[in-house]
Design a protein around this motif. Structure first.
Motif, PDB file in Angstrom:
ATOM      1  N   MET B 507       0.781  -1.133  -0.082  1.00 21.31           N
ATOM      2  CA  MET B 507       0.001  -0.142  -0.090  1.00 21.31           C
ATOM      3  C   MET B 507       0.947   1.163   0.031  1.00 21.31           C
ATOM      4  O   MET B 507       0.593   2.267  -0.666  1.00 21.31           O
ATOM      5  N   ASP B 508       2.010   1.177   0.528  1.00 23.96           N
ATOM      6  CA  ASP B 508       3.198   2.324   0.772  1.00 23.96           C
ATOM      7  C   ASP B 508       3.478   2.413  -0.584  1.00 23.96           C
ATOM      8  O   ASP B 508       3.272   3.618  -1.369  1.00 23.96           O
ATOM      9  N   LEU B 509       3.833   1.436  -1.365  1.00 29.31           N
ATOM     10  CA  LEU B 509       4.340   1.463  -2.764  1.00 29.31           C
ATOM     11  C   LEU B 509       3.375   2.043  -3.690  1.00 29.31           C
ATOM     12  O   LEU B 509       3.595   2.669  -4.568  1.00 29.31           O
ATOM     13  N   VAL B 531       1.713   7.938   2.902  1.00 27.25           N
ATOM     14  CA  VAL B 531       0.275   7.602   3.027  1.00 27.25           C
ATOM     15  C   VAL B 531       0.417   6.418   2.531  1.00 27.25           C
ATOM     16  O   VAL B 531       1.224   6.073   1.408  1.00 27.25           O
ATOM     17  N   CYS B 532      -0.325   5.165   2.806  1.00 27.73           N
ATOM     18  CA  CYS B 532      -0.471   4.204   2.615  1.00 27.73           C
ATOM     19  C   CYS B 532      -1.893   3.951   2.005  1.00 27.73           C
ATOM     20  O   CYS B 532      -2.660   4.033   2.569  1.00 27.73           O
ATOM     21  N   PHE B 549     -11.318   4.342  -2.941  1.00 25.50           N
ATOM     22  CA  PHE B 549      -9.911   4.502  -2.302  1.00 25.50           C
ATOM     23  C   PHE B 549      -9.955   4.125  -0.995  1.00 25.50           C
ATOM     24  O   PHE B 549     -10.662   5.116  -0.001  1.00 25.50           O
ATOM     25  N   LEU B 550      -9.071   3.624  -0.272  1.00 25.23           N
ATOM     26  CA  LEU B 550      -8.826   3.900   1.126  1.00 25.23           C
ATOM     27  C   LEU B 550      -7.374   3.899   1.357  1.00 25.23           C
ATOM     28  O   LEU B 550      -6.474   3.682   0.600  1.00 25.23           O
ATOM     29  N   ALA B 551      -6.963   4.448   2.644  1.00 18.72           N
ATOM     30  CA  ALA B 551      -5.842   4.872   2.965  1.00 18.72           C
ATOM     31  C   ALA B 551      -5.566   5.019   4.328  1.00 18.72           C
ATOM     32  O   ALA B 551      -6.878   5.380   5.109  1.00 18.72           O
ATOM     33  N   PHE B 552      -4.394   5.156   4.771  1.00 22.56           N
ATOM     34  CA  PHE B 552      -4.236   5.287   6.273  1.00 22.56           C
ATOM     35  C   PHE B 552      -2.753   6.166   6.215  1.00 22.56           C
ATOM     36  O   PHE B 552      -2.119   5.833   5.233  1.00 22.56           O
TER      37      PHE B 552
END
Ligand SMILES: [Zn+2]
Lengths: 474, 613
Positions: B507-509, B531-532, B549-552
């Motif tokens: 998710m980072d990449l 952001v991931c 889109f999901l992110a943390f």
């Protein structure tokens, strides 16, 4: 046949009929007053409750005549059948009934409401009498006792499902019948203890009750056990065990509740004591201990039921009555309104149709469950006391006649009538003056409502019919 | 018929006499001894005027006042006390016509002739002042004061909910409520109705026949003071919420942002929305009707009540389950030749480097990779048949909170849908389906229904590396101990913490990978914050696909987990990713520097058919 019918008329107990008619008339007058408003046209106006009640009264008189005409043996022979016949609508109403104020107690046909539970009381009395009058049935026999209770409890449960708590509790009054017919006194004593524990659990924290119970039991033990040595051993063991458990939980910083600690202490003390009592033949100790454990368990169960099973409004009503909660516009509102209405009546009341508090919705259900408010407000203490005395006379007369019966069936049925009327009378008036929670049951013969009037009429007149034939069969 | 128990009749009779005496004594004390209940003779009437407490205030997480109250006046009528009055004068004063006044009075009569009914609600303070002078000529009328909601910022209607008149059903069930009372109908106002409303009081007045209050009854001995409602601090951030609502203008969809370390809802946006001030006061019913008839359904809270297939965002979950079931290892590589082919089934993929390992597969969002993973899970030899392996897969999903309501205090939350194996039995027969039949589940399409709140929660699980706190909207209520047992309970998923590393790296990449390595969400990159994220596209049979889109962020010690759904927004990277990225920047940095992305989103109008850009 003609001669016998004349006999029956003269054998009818006219004292009871006189009181019955007085109560019905008082009831109608007060329903008229409670519902009276400018829009009503005549007393026969069927859109008004007093108009309808007149119709119900006519029908009740017809019903009572039919009951008198029917042969008295009918009621004994068909008791079980009638019981079955009334159970069916009690089941049907759970499915087909219309929900009003959260209870599924009514069949609604257009403008006409019909409440089957009002008729179930009468047939339960008949069925109970039918069973207990069988030869060799003894309440000291546990199986017989259970069956009698089942007859009482079964319709009670069906009504509880509606749910109609008030009508369900009425069935508890039939314990009086069982008591008269030889229910062992120990059940009655246990019943009273449980009732007291129940009330205390509602009022006080369960911790205090448990501590009080433990102290009580120790005091009791001190007086019955002659060898004081064992008594002091008991106290020492209890204190040491309790202390140890407390210390352990403190050292290990276990987060256990105080209730658990007390229970554990009790159980450990109990085990040590069982060994002691076995070795030294201490007679009472086990009994005392069983009582203690039983009471504590009961206290916990009540606590659980009240906080987790009862609905919020039911909890509230109980709390308001016990003075634990005040809520002037919620459930306390009803009781407060009712008390203001009755209290404002004074000695002689404000006069017929002059009441100001019992009109329209200040007092809820003013023509059904709270009809006594109208009586209290408009007729004062004189009127209220008169109604109380009428009921007491009716009940004493029923009690007297029941004892005169020659068959066990008639006596038991008489006692059933007595118990049911007694419960309604005490609880209904009790709730309007704040002595009992508002559980919504009518005042017999007085409250508005066809189902309840007919139910009570049938209940009473079957007894009158049985009584009239007292001398007929030997 | 003598018998041994005959003497018990004396006990029974004695008890009857005893209880009857108790009744008589109590009656005597009530009616004769206690004078407090007695009324003076000349037909005085008691009037019960309920005293309405101010409703509790609502603050955002930073202590900013969002909801407060203002006074309003209701004209009440007691039909039984009415006598002839100048109707024209009253009609002029209230600016209503004669017939509607008469119908109102008739309605009040039908309810009760003795209980006060509201005749006209929320009259202006000017009318109130003028009315006050004439009330003495209007027996049966009086004015009652109560409060109405006011909003310091016209935002967050779906979180706050609204207050309206209590329904007949509630009046029947709860004796606290009387006709015309207000009650919280949705959102926080509903969930926390009991604490916000406080407790009504009552003043009992003696009123004479001329409608003049002669004074408090018994010097107010029976009066009860109202208890003011408790204030509530909510978990949302008003600035972030307002920003999110602005970004979602002219779009359909929702945003849910959670704080992973607590489950607190930082923002919850459902678009299109409505202004909370539309649903207060006399304008409420008309506005409500308009909102109800709006085809875009602004009253519908999509964040809680809409469910979508999660699309490619779901690959993270399948990856985690594969790792946990030991049918997949971070180093496992699969080839992808523009898609996945097996026995007549083809799932397409885009052009990217091949083969990929797990991290790179997440980065590139490779369909073929996760088709392999999914089939390995369902065809795993640890299970005797597909039913067993499917139920095991499903149980992993349930541990993430899918298929059930997860919030502590949102009313009307949708459960979503995770099929059982019996569901497929019904369609294909007991032996008629295999892992290949369900292959669309590998990439989050097909028979899955997941709400935005559940997606945000799943993001929080990944951010926390294995557990979540139940999402909730109330942070603190004055005078009430917080229910810490519920808010601080860690719900562990069935996935071990160690398995999250490879997925999080992916998710980072996906956001921060070097250009040309196939990162799918480079638009979500923010300088100085790692952001991931993971993009997704929910297939929509009714039109353009939904953009997800999901992110943390930040990657270490995450402060925010967010999901953005833009209905009919096409690919996840098109709209959802930049919106999520802007929200994260706003929340973590306080302001947004990337004005060009902001402009691009603000100018986008997906509702009125004029796509900018
Ligand atoms: Zn691929």
């Amino acid at each position: 046949m003609v001669r016998r019918r004349i006999n029956i008329v003269s054998n009818l107990d006219w004292v009871i009929i006189g009181i019955y008619l007085s109560l019905i008339i008082i009831g109608w007058l007060n329903i008229y007053s409670a519902e009276f408003n400018e829009s009503g046209k005549s007393v026969f106006d069927l859109s008004q409750r007093y108009g309808k009640q007149l119709l119900w009264i006519m029908a009740a008189l017809v019903i009572s005549i039919i009951i008198i005409i029917i042969d008295s043996r009918f009621y004994q022979y068909f008791a079980s059948l009638l019981y079955g016949l009334v159970i069916i609508p009690l089941i049907l109403v759970l499915v087909l009934g219309t929900e009003i104020h959260g209870s599924r107690s009514w069949f609604v046909f257009g403008n006409f409401h019909f409440q089957p539970s009002e008729f179930a009381k009468c047939v339960t009395g008949l069925a109970l009498a039918r069973y207990l009058c069988l030869p060799n049935i003894k309440l000291q026999n546990f199986r017989h006792l259970l069956l009698s209770l089942a007859i009482i409890v079964f319709p009670g449960i069906l009504i509880m499902l509606q749910p109609d708590t008030g009508s369900t509790l009425v069935y508890a009054s039939l314990i009086i019948v069982l008591y008269r017919e030889g229910l062992p006194a120990i059940y009655v004593i246990v019943g009273i203890i449980l009732t007291l524990l129940f009330l205390f659990t509602l009022i006080f924290d369960k911790l205090y009750i448990i501590i009080a119970l433990i102290i009580l039991v120790f005091i009791f033990y001190f007086f019955i056990e002659k060898r004081k040595r064992f008594f002091f051993t008991g106290i020492t063991v209890f204190i040491i065990t309790g202390g140890l458990i407390w210390l352990i939980s403190l050292i290990l910083s276990l987060n256990i509740s105080i209730y658990f600690m007390i229970m554990l202490t009790l159980v450990i003390t109990g085990i040590i004591y069982s060994i002691l009592s076995y070795r030294y033949k201490l007679k009472y100790i086990m009994l005392v201990f069983v009582f203690l454990i039983g009471s504590v368990t009961f206290t916990f169960s009540v606590d659980y039921v009240v906080h987790n099973v009862l609905k919020e409004h039911q909890q509230k009503r109980i709390n308001v009555l016990l003075g634990l909660d005040s809520d002037p516009l919620g459930s306390g509102y009803n009781i407060n309104q009712s008390k203001i209405a009755i209290g404002s009546g004074g000695m002689l009341g404000k006069g017929y149709l002059r009441g100001t508090q019992t009109k329209f919705n200040f007092v809820p259900e003013q023509s059904t469950d709270f009809i006594f408010c109208t009586i209290g407000e408009e007729w004062g203490f004189a009127g209220g006391a008169f109604v109380v005395i009428l009921f007491v006379s009716l009940l004493l007369r029923i009690l007297y006649l029941a004892e005169q019966q020659r068959t066990r069936f008639s006596r038991i049925y008489g006692y059933s009538v007595f118990s049911i009327l007694l419960f309604h009378f005490l609880v209904n008036i009790g709730m309007t003056i704040g002595l009992f929670p508002v559980i919504g049951i009518p005042l017999p013969f007085i409250s508005y409502g066809g189902s309840s009037l007919w139910g009570f009429t049938i209940l009473l007149f079957i007894f009158l019919r049985l009584n009239a034939s007292r001398t007929e069969f030997l | 018929m003598k018998n041994q128990f005959e003497n018990r009749k004396f006990v029974v009779g004695g008890l009857l006499i005893l209880f009857a005496l108790v009744l008589l004594v109590k009656l005597f004390s009530l009616q004769i001894i206690k004078t407090s209940y007695r009324l003076s003779a000349d037909n005085n009437v008691l009037r019960y005027v309920p005293q309405f407490p101010a409703r509790g205030l609502i603050f955002d997480r930073n202590g900013e006042l969002i909801v407060y109250n203002e006074a309003a006046y209701d004209l009440m009528v007691v039909p039984s006390q009415l006598s002839a009055f100048d109707t024209t004068d009253l009609c002029n004063l209230l600016s209503m016509d004669k017939t509607s006044l008469e119908t109102k009075i008739q309605e009040a009569k039908d309810y009760s002739t003795f209980i006060p009914s509201p005749l006209l609600k929320q009259i202006s303070s000017i009318t109130y002042a003028r009315l006050q002078e004439k009330l003495f000529r209007l027996p049966g009328f009086y004015v009652q004061t109560r409060t109405l909601r006011k909003y310091s910022r016209d935002i967050s209607s779906h979180i706050l909910g609204y207050v309206g008149e209590v329904s007949d059903k509630v009046i029947n069930e709860d004796p606290y409520y009387k006709l015309g009372d207000y009650i919280g109908i949705s959102g926080i106002e509903k969930s926390y109705e009991k604490v916000l409303r406080g407790k009504k009081g009552v003043n009992i007045f003696l009123v004479d026949v001329h409608n003049r209050i002669k004074g408090p009854y018994q010097n107010g001995r029976h009066d009860e003071l109202p208890v003011v409602g408790s204030n509530l601090t909510a978990t949302f951030d008003a600035d972030l919420q307002a920003y999110g609502e602005k970004l979602m203008e002219n779009k359909t969809g929702s945003i849910v942002a959670l704080e992973p370390s607590s489950g607190e809802v930082l923002a919850m946006i459902s678009a299109p929305s409505y202004k909370p001030s539309l649903l207060i006061g006399r304008i409420r019913s008309l506005n409500y009707l308009n909102l109800l008839q709006d085809t875009l359904k602004p009253l519908f809270n999509r964040a809680l009540m809409a469910s979508y297939p999660p699309g490619s965002t779901f690959k993270t979950i399948n990856g985690l389950i594969g790792l946990q079931e030991k049918v997949l290892f971070p180093r496992s590589e699969y080839y992808c030749d523009l898609g996945y082919y097996a026995r007549g089934i083809y799932v397409g993929c885009h052009n990217h480097y091949s083969p990929l390992d797990l991290t790179r597969a997440v980065q590139n969002s490779c369909n073929a990779y996760f088709c392999n993973v999914f089939r390995n899970i369902l065809d795993s030899r640890q299970y005797s048949d597909i039913h067993e392996s499917f139920e095991s897969w499903r149980n992993h999903l349930l541990s993430f909170g899918f298929g059930q309501t997860i919030s502590l205090d949102f009313p009307n939350e949708l459960k979503g849908f995770i099929p059982k194996s019996s569901y497929y039995d019904r369609y294909y027969g007991k032996t008629g389906w295999s892992s290949l039949t369900l292959i669309s589940l590998a990439i989050g399409q097909g028979e899955l229904g997941i709400t935005p709140l559940q997606m945000a929660n799943m993001t929080a699980v990944i951010a926390n590396r294995g557990y979540y706190f139940s999402p909730h909207i109330a942070k603190n209520i004055d005078g009430l101990e917080e229910d810490q047992e519920k808010t601080e309970l860690k719900h562990f998923t069935s996935i071990d913490s160690i398995n999250f590393t490879a997925i999080i790296e992916g998710m980072d990449l996906a956001v921060n990978g070097a250009p040309g390595t196939g990162s799918t969400a480079r638009i979500a990159r923010i300088d100085s914050i790692t952001v991931c994220g993971k993009t997704g596209t929910a297939e929509n049979p009714h039109g353009e696909d939904h953009s997800l889109f999901l992110a943390f962020a930040p990657k270490d010690n995450p402060k925010i987990a967010i999901v953005v759904v833009v209905e009919n927004g096409g690919f996840g990277s098109t709209y959802a990713a930049p919106i999520a990225s802007l929200m994260i920047e706003k929340y973590l940095k306080g302001s947004v520097n990337r004005k060009w992305i902001e402009d691009y989103i603000l100018k986008t109008d997906l509702i009125h058919g004029q796509k900018e850009n």
